[in-house]
Design an enzyme around this catalytic site. Structure first.
Site, PDB file in Angstrom:
ATOM      1  CB  SER A  88      14.772  40.969  13.514  1.00  0.00           C
ATOM      2  OG  SER A  88      15.460  40.458  14.630  1.00  0.00           O
ATOM      3  CD  GLN A 144      20.093  37.480  20.510  1.00  0.00           C
ATOM      4  OE1 GLN A 144      18.992  37.088  20.886  1.00  0.00           O
ATOM      5  NE2 GLN A 144      20.413  37.557  19.228  1.00  0.00           N
ATOM      6  CE1 TYR A 174      15.495  45.436  16.398  1.00  0.00           C
ATOM      7  CE2 TYR A 174      17.422  43.997  16.415  1.00  0.00           C
ATOM      8  CZ  TYR A 174      16.155  44.309  15.950  1.00  0.00           C
ATOM      9  OH  TYR A 174      15.548  43.497  15.020  1.00  0.00           O
ATOM     10  CB  THR A 336      17.445  44.289   8.664  1.00  0.00           C
ATOM     11  OG1 THR A 336      17.575  44.672  10.042  1.00  0.00           O
ATOM     12  CG2 THR A 336      17.790  45.468   7.781  1.00  0.00           C
ATOM     13  CB  SER A 338      20.141  38.155  10.309  1.00  0.00           C
ATOM     14  OG  SER A 338      20.312  39.286   9.490  1.00  0.00           O
ATOM     15  CG  ASN A 363      23.438  36.746   8.898  1.00  0.00           C
ATOM     16  OD1 ASN A 363      23.380  37.856   8.372  1.00  0.00           O
ATOM     17  ND2 ASN A 363      23.520  36.586  10.201  1.00  0.00           N
TER      18      ASN A 363
END
Length: 382
Positions: A88, A144, A174, A336, A338, A363
């Site tokens: 991200s 997602q 988010y 951040t 991952s 990760n």
């Protein structure tokens, strides 16, 4: 004869000493190494991280610290040119591309999303702005896509039927489908597909010549393998709007160039305006202010405040938004990122001219990244 041999051996000894002295001068110990090692070495051990590239900016100078391996099978070591998936953190580049489209007059952040996609006409996106998509405040788009959304047709159908849970702009949730759609539509407004626009226009403009959406054949040898919890070598899988939301592969050297551009600017006037636009706060959640891609904090910032702003509650839950906080002249920006096999973190303070990039091929917990980076930045600022 004996005198000639003595002179000869004396000359050889002098040359050897000069060579050793020169070799010593060529590779002095970086004065920042003890600072970085103190935070990174325990991290590598505790979280079994195969390899990590750390890049630090201080006083305009880049410092590189590399640990472990990029590929356990080949034993290839990590360098500042090793390519890592940054997850991200890619969103900061997608946001910069979108801001570039704004500066170029191709779109505005206040535009309704459906203005840039005829297939969205008549959907909830008639009332959701591009800026709300960019800042995860469209009204509750999920982290997602549902698993069944595995084609462009299904993706379009998903957006057309989606209904907001919250009033647009009122909550932060988010979301990859949120900023992913923003990036997709921003590229469309510039009449180009996202990946070529990113690779051929934005990245070269930032001086990031070793950064890719799709790693080309000639660069694959530099592409690290990520490692799963089971220690299996893995790389990111294709997915809907993956390029836009989490698809960038880059090196610590290139990502530090991006940090440097965010601190000191670039020559391209439009690109410089775009970078500045990404720094503007749109709303705050606790001590964190949401920009385009970047998340910011008034500086100095405590470790606890950084941890709170990057916590599971902020990442996984819907949080009410408030007016953006006044942060004064000193601000820390961070992000951040991952994927299943990689963990990344970037933070910088423009007013202090300091920044850090941490790229790992595992990760590992975000909390550990924050603590290590905060400790290093505190030393850099001192």
């Amino acid at each position: 004869m004996q005198q000639r041999q003595s002179i000869l051996w004396g000359a050889v000894a002098t040359l050897m000493w000069a060579g050793l002295a020169h070799a010593g001068e060529a590779s002095p110990v970086d004065p920042l190494r003890p600072v970085v090692d103190a935070s990174i070495q325990p991290l590598l051990k505790e979280h079994r991280i195969p390899g990590m590239a750390v890049a630090v900016l201080k006083d305009g100078k880049a410092h590189y610290f590399n640990y472990g391996v990029a590929n356990r099978e080949s034993g290839a070591g990590v360098s500042e040119q090793t390519l890592f998936e940054i997850g991200s953190v890619s969103k900061t580049l997608t946001a910069t591309l979108g801001a570039y489209a704004v500066v170029k007059g191709a779109m505005q952040l206040d535009d309704k999303a459906s203005r840039h996609a005829p297939w969205l006409k008549g959907s909830a996106f008639d009332s959701i702005t591009m800026g709300e998509l960019a800042t995860y405040s469209a009204g509750g788009l999920p982290l997602q896509f549902p698993e069944e959304v595995d084609s462009s047709e299904k993706m379009r159908a998903y957006y057309r039927q989606w209904a907001p849970v919250y009033s647009p702009g009122s909550h932060r949730q988010y979301s990859n489908p949120s900023i992913g759609l923003f990036g997709h539509l921003a590229a469309s407004s510039l009449k180009q597909p996202f990946a070529p626009l990113m690779e051929q226009t934005l990245l070269p403009g930032l001086g990031m010549h070793h950064t890719y959406v799709n790693v080309p054949k000639q660069a694959m040898a530099s592409y690290a393998y990520g490692y799963s919890k089971e220690d299996k070598p893995i790389r990111v899988n294709p997915g809907m709007l993956a390029d836009e939301a989490y698809g960038i592969k880059t090196s610590s050297a290139d990502l530090l160039r991006f940090v440097k551009a965010n601190i000191g600017g670039v020559d391209d006037k439009a690109l410089q305006q775009a970078i500045s636009l990404t720094h503007q706060g749109h709303y705050s959640v606790g001590g964190m202010t949401q920009g385009l891609g970047w998340e910011s904090y008034a500086y100095p910032v405590t470790e606890q405040t950084l941890l709170a702003g990057n916590s599971a509650k902020v990442i996984l839950e819907a949080n009410p938004t408030a007016a953006p906080r006044e942060s004064g002249s000193q601000v820390l920006f961070n992000k951040t990122g991952s994927t299943n096999g990689f963990g990344a973190y970037v933070a910088f303070v423009p007013a202090r001219g300091i920044g850090i990039v941490m790229l790992a091929n595992r990760n590992y917990p975000i909390e550990a990244r924050i603590k290590a980076a905060h400790a290093i930045l505190a030393q850099l600022a001192g």
